[in-house]
Write a protein that holds these residues in place. Structure first.
Motif, PDB file in Angstrom:
ATOM      1  N   ASN A 289       0.869  -1.105  -0.137  1.00 22.09           N
ATOM      2  CA  ASN A 289       0.156  -0.154   0.085  1.00 22.09           C
ATOM      3  C   ASN A 289       0.887   1.300  -0.098  1.00 22.09           C
ATOM      4  OD1 ASN A 289       0.883   0.505   2.736  1.00 22.09           O
ATOM      5  ND2 ASN A 289      -1.055  -0.109   3.681  1.00 22.09           N
ATOM      6  N   GLN A 290       0.358   2.585   0.039  1.00 18.46           N
ATOM      7  CA  GLN A 290       1.034   3.914  -0.052  1.00 18.46           C
ATOM      8  C   GLN A 290       1.887   3.940   1.136  1.00 18.46           C
ATOM      9  OE1 GLN A 290      -2.256   3.185   0.442  1.00 18.46           O
ATOM     10  NE2 GLN A 290      -3.205   4.658   1.561  1.00 18.46           N
TER      11      GLN A 290
ATOM     12  N   SER B  78      -9.367  -2.643  -2.795  1.00 19.06           N
ATOM     13  CA  SER B  78      -9.515  -1.142  -3.124  1.00 19.06           C
ATOM     14  C   SER B  78     -10.983  -0.837  -3.149  1.00 19.06           C
ATOM     15  CB  SER B  78      -8.802  -0.792  -4.489  1.00 19.06           C
ATOM     16  OG  SER B  78      -9.305  -1.366  -5.692  1.00 19.06           O
TER      17      SER B  78
ATOM     18  N   ARG C 149      -4.121   3.109  -1.732  1.00 18.98           N
ATOM     19  CA  ARG C 149      -3.436   3.551  -3.088  1.00 18.98           C
ATOM     20  C   ARG C 149      -2.324   2.446  -3.008  1.00 18.98           C
ATOM     21  NH1 ARG C 149      -7.070   5.523  -3.821  1.00 18.98           N
ATOM     22  NH2 ARG C 149      -7.455   7.798  -4.193  1.00 18.98           N
ATOM     23  N   GLY C 150      -2.571   1.291  -3.854  1.00 25.86           N
ATOM     24  CA  GLY C 150      -1.748   0.201  -3.617  1.00 25.86           C
ATOM     25  C   GLY C 150      -1.338  -0.229  -4.751  1.00 25.86           C
ATOM     26  N   GLU C 151      -0.180  -1.099  -4.974  1.00 28.32           N
ATOM     27  CA  GLU C 151       0.527  -1.774  -5.961  1.00 28.32           C
ATOM     28  C   GLU C 151       1.064  -3.349  -5.978  1.00 28.32           C
ATOM     29  OE1 GLU C 151       3.981   0.306  -7.014  1.00 28.32           O
ATOM     30  OE2 GLU C 151       4.669   0.548  -5.065  1.00 28.32           O
TER      31      GLU C 151
END
Length: 106
Positions: free
Chosen positions: A9-10, A47, A54-56
């Motif tokens: 996550n962010q 999400s 705000r993840g990746e």
């Protein structure tokens, strides 16, 4: 296989097997998937529940023990709401809710 995918996550926390965010100190607790699209699907589901997320999905190399090599987040994990509401063991919880005795004598 020398690479897996993890969800970050962010704040730099990783999605854990316990269905909660972890800081990465224990790589065994982090969810890892073999294919990037599996991670994307999981991130999409997360999400949908948390619009502020705000993840990746990031690739992580595996170490000699087969655990992902992760960078531990410096940002502390958020305290769950139920843990913040519970008073400390042995604390006098009646003191905060006791009525003021001077008002009762009137």
């Amino acid at each position: 296989m020398t690479e897996v995918f993890v969800i970050r996550n962010q704040l730099g926390h990783f999605w854990g097997k316990s269905k909660a965010w972890v800081d990465g100190r224990d790589p065994r607790a982090v969810v890892r998937v073999k294919h990037q699209d599996e991670g994307i699907n999981t991130l999409f589901e997360l999400s949908a529940k948390d619009v502020g997320l705000r993840g990746e999905v990031v690739a992580a190399d595996l170490g000699p023990k087969g655990e992902p090599l992760l960078e531990v987040s410096d940002i502390p994990l958020p305290t769950p709401p139920e843990a913040a509401e519970d008073p400390a063991p042995g604390a006098d919880s009646d003191a905060a809710t006791a009525p003021d005795e001077t008002q009762q004598d009137a």
